[in-house]
Scaffold this motif. Sequence first.
Motif, PDB file in Angstrom:
ATOM      1  N   LYS A 137       0.821  -1.220   0.000  1.00 54.08           N
ATOM      2  CA  LYS A 137       0.000   0.000   0.000  1.00 54.08           C
ATOM      3  C   LYS A 137       0.847   1.260   0.000  1.00 54.08           C
ATOM      4  O   LYS A 137       0.504   2.257  -0.640  1.00 54.08           O
ATOM      5  CB  LYS A 137      -0.909   0.028   1.239  1.00 54.08           C
ATOM      6  CG  LYS A 137      -2.181  -0.766   1.111  1.00 54.08           C
ATOM      7  CD  LYS A 137      -3.144  -0.446   2.233  1.00 54.08           C
ATOM      8  CE  LYS A 137      -2.550  -0.732   3.606  1.00 54.08           C
ATOM      9  NZ  LYS A 137      -3.521  -0.548   4.682  1.00 54.08           N
ATOM     10  N   GLU A 139       3.401   2.119  -1.416  1.00 52.98           N
ATOM     11  CA  GLU A 139       3.874   2.559  -2.727  1.00 52.98           C
ATOM     12  C   GLU A 139       2.918   3.565  -3.359  1.00 52.98           C
ATOM     13  O   GLU A 139       3.321   4.354  -4.211  1.00 52.98           O
ATOM     14  CB  GLU A 139       4.031   1.353  -3.655  1.00 52.98           C
ATOM     15  CG  GLU A 139       5.102   0.359  -3.222  1.00 52.98           C
ATOM     16  CD  GLU A 139       5.167  -0.830  -4.157  1.00 52.98           C
ATOM     17  OE1 GLU A 139       4.673  -0.716  -5.304  1.00 52.98           O
ATOM     18  OE2 GLU A 139       5.701  -1.874  -3.744  1.00 52.98           O
ATOM     19  N   TYR A 140       1.659   3.536  -2.938  1.00 51.12           N
ATOM     20  CA  TYR A 140       0.648   4.426  -3.512  1.00 51.12           C
ATOM     21  C   TYR A 140       0.353   5.632  -2.631  1.00 51.12           C
ATOM     22  O   TYR A 140      -0.441   6.492  -2.999  1.00 51.12           O
ATOM     23  CB  TYR A 140      -0.654   3.642  -3.753  1.00 51.12           C
ATOM     24  CG  TYR A 140      -0.491   2.513  -4.739  1.00 51.12           C
ATOM     25  CD1 TYR A 140      -0.578   2.746  -6.110  1.00 51.12           C
ATOM     26  CD2 TYR A 140      -0.233   1.204  -4.303  1.00 51.12           C
ATOM     27  CE1 TYR A 140      -0.420   1.711  -7.022  1.00 51.12           C
ATOM     28  CE2 TYR A 140      -0.073   0.164  -5.208  1.00 51.12           C
ATOM     29  CZ  TYR A 140      -0.172   0.426  -6.565  1.00 51.12           C
ATOM     30  OH  TYR A 140      -0.009  -0.589  -7.463  1.00 51.12           O
ATOM     31  N   PHE A 149      -3.604   7.906  -9.186  1.00 48.56           N
ATOM     32  CA  PHE A 149      -4.128   7.145  -8.054  1.00 48.56           C
ATOM     33  C   PHE A 149      -3.488   7.690  -6.790  1.00 48.56           C
ATOM     34  O   PHE A 149      -2.260   7.721  -6.666  1.00 48.56           O
ATOM     35  CB  PHE A 149      -3.805   5.651  -8.205  1.00 48.56           C
ATOM     36  CG  PHE A 149      -4.467   4.783  -7.164  1.00 48.56           C
ATOM     37  CD1 PHE A 149      -5.724   4.236  -7.390  1.00 48.56           C
ATOM     38  CD2 PHE A 149      -3.836   4.511  -5.956  1.00 48.56           C
ATOM     39  CE1 PHE A 149      -6.332   3.426  -6.424  1.00 48.56           C
ATOM     40  CE2 PHE A 149      -4.440   3.714  -4.987  1.00 48.56           C
ATOM     41  CZ  PHE A 149      -5.693   3.175  -5.225  1.00 48.56           C
ATOM     42  N   TYR A 151      -3.529   7.488  -2.622  1.00 50.76           N
ATOM     43  CA  TYR A 151      -3.943   6.866  -1.363  1.00 50.76           C
ATOM     44  C   TYR A 151      -3.338   7.646  -0.211  1.00 50.76           C
ATOM     45  O   TYR A 151      -2.142   7.950  -0.212  1.00 50.76           O
ATOM     46  CB  TYR A 151      -3.485   5.407  -1.313  1.00 50.76           C
ATOM     47  CG  TYR A 151      -3.263   4.851   0.083  1.00 50.76           C
ATOM     48  CD1 TYR A 151      -4.284   4.837   1.034  1.00 50.76           C
ATOM     49  CD2 TYR A 151      -2.013   4.335   0.453  1.00 50.76           C
ATOM     50  CE1 TYR A 151      -4.054   4.335   2.315  1.00 50.76           C
ATOM     51  CE2 TYR A 151      -1.790   3.817   1.730  1.00 50.76           C
ATOM     52  CZ  TYR A 151      -2.814   3.830   2.657  1.00 50.76           C
ATOM     53  OH  TYR A 151      -2.588   3.343   3.920  1.00 50.76           O
ATOM     54  N   PHE A 169      -8.722   6.283  -0.945  1.00 50.44           N
ATOM     55  CA  PHE A 169      -7.961   6.420  -2.180  1.00 50.44           C
ATOM     56  C   PHE A 169      -8.828   7.101  -3.216  1.00 50.44           C
ATOM     57  O   PHE A 169     -10.061   7.073  -3.139  1.00 50.44           O
ATOM     58  CB  PHE A 169      -7.392   5.087  -2.685  1.00 50.44           C
ATOM     59  CG  PHE A 169      -8.392   4.093  -3.246  1.00 50.44           C
ATOM     60  CD1 PHE A 169      -9.118   4.359  -4.408  1.00 50.44           C
ATOM     61  CD2 PHE A 169      -8.562   2.856  -2.653  1.00 50.44           C
ATOM     62  CE1 PHE A 169     -10.008   3.441  -4.942  1.00 50.44           C
ATOM     63  CE2 PHE A 169      -9.442   1.917  -3.180  1.00 50.44           C
ATOM     64  CZ  PHE A 169     -10.173   2.213  -4.329  1.00 50.44           C
ATOM     65  N   SER A 171      -9.098   7.921  -7.538  1.00 50.78           N
ATOM     66  CA  SER A 171      -8.596   7.727  -8.888  1.00 50.78           C
ATOM     67  C   SER A 171      -9.425   8.561  -9.855  1.00 50.78           C
ATOM     68  O   SER A 171     -10.655   8.441  -9.900  1.00 50.78           O
ATOM     69  CB  SER A 171      -8.661   6.250  -9.293  1.00 50.78           C
ATOM     70  OG  SER A 171      -8.176   6.083 -10.619  1.00 50.78           O
ATOM     71  N   ASP A 182      -1.031   2.241 -13.555  1.00 47.14           N
ATOM     72  CA  ASP A 182      -1.144   3.254 -12.504  1.00 47.14           C
ATOM     73  C   ASP A 182      -2.027   2.793 -11.349  1.00 47.14           C
ATOM     74  O   ASP A 182      -2.000   3.384 -10.269  1.00 47.14           O
ATOM     75  CB  ASP A 182      -1.731   4.554 -13.069  1.00 47.14           C
ATOM     76  CG  ASP A 182      -0.771   5.276 -14.004  1.00 47.14           C
ATOM     77  OD1 ASP A 182       0.447   5.163 -13.782  1.00 47.14           O
ATOM     78  OD2 ASP A 182      -1.248   5.948 -14.936  1.00 47.14           O
ATOM     79  N   PRO A 184      -3.621  -0.139  -8.599  1.00 46.24           N
ATOM     80  CA  PRO A 184      -3.206  -1.343  -7.867  1.00 46.24           C
ATOM     81  C   PRO A 184      -3.833  -2.594  -8.483  1.00 46.24           C
ATOM     82  O   PRO A 184      -5.033  -2.597  -8.788  1.00 46.24           O
ATOM     83  CB  PRO A 184      -3.753  -1.100  -6.451  1.00 46.24           C
ATOM     84  CG  PRO A 184      -3.999   0.370  -6.367  1.00 46.24           C
ATOM     85  CD  PRO A 184      -4.355   0.808  -7.741  1.00 46.24           C
TER      86      PRO A 184
END
Length: 378
Positions: A137, A139-140, A149, A151, A169, A171, A182, A184
Amino acid sequence: MVTTSADNNNEATTQTTSNPKYDRQIELKAFDETKAGVKGLVDSGITEIPRIFHRPNDHHYEDSSQVSSTTASVPVIDLQGVVNGDKAKREEIIKRVGEASESWGFFQIINHGIPDRVLEEIKDGVRGFYEQDVEVKKEYYTRDISKPFVYNSNFDLYVSPCVNWRDSFMSSVAPDPPSPQDLPPVCRDILFEYSKQMMKLGIVLLELLSEALGLDPNHLSSIGCAEGLYILGHYYPPCPQPELTMGTTKHSDNDFITLLLQDHIGGLQILNHNKWIDVPPLPGALVINIGDILQLISNDRFKSVEHRVLASKKGPRISVASFFSTRILQTSKIFGPIKELLSENNPPKYRETTLTEYNMFFFNKGLDGTKALDHFKL
């Protein structure tokens, strides 16, 4: 009155002076840097919530409105007639949509044409994102809202009076869809499918709202109300002290319309005649609400109503909100009260603005208990 980040800093300074062990800004930064969100706190086994989540004693932030004990309930509208192309039923549906938008600003829809499978899969996809390994998670995790994206926990973490018990999150799926890489993997496919379904249904709703205003069915879409769409996936972990905080603070939405899918847990309330009314979950239903920009262009005919989500010991609560707006995307489109709705007896109540200007004001202000729309009144 709008609470600014300077005001919040002053508040933090006062709190730090009165309690040397509490430095709000340091605690906010420490929480943010975990990149694990509220779920990370719950996973660590806390039994008392950190002070940054405590609601302030401020009347405009969370007022003293009481939860209604009446049988008043948000209208539920069956869209079967629209889906089936029944003209007679369509007229009745348009009337009900108009009445609900004027008096409630909220309504629920059933028989909207979106398969139950899709609704269940998007909830599972949102839950799956938050419940995967925290290192994946992270990473976002970002506060750069221009990314495809995003989060994080609380978009307004550093400016709002208190932190909400919620991770989210976002998008942006239109007008510029994200690339598959882009998104998950755990929720990629269903996000694409769900966004297509939301765009299709959103256009139908904008047609009904146009006709309810006495305009051509395509009016709202033709001026850009369906140009932008972004999807928010919210995760409300169980809270050990729900009476001290909020899942989402009182606010109205910064868009044209919102299509909300909520799970079975509940907690959503709307402010109607200074009373908080529950919006109970209905299996397969979607909650529709009017956003600030639609109230602005309808010149107060339709109402963007304040709402909130209560924190709860139950959870996690999952909700998926689809916002029709281009947000901060730079466009030249100007929005003001629709000329066809104005008259000598109904002059414009708001100044013209761009969605970029409106949303930047909204994001910089945060969920501080005041309405961004008031800033644009003439």
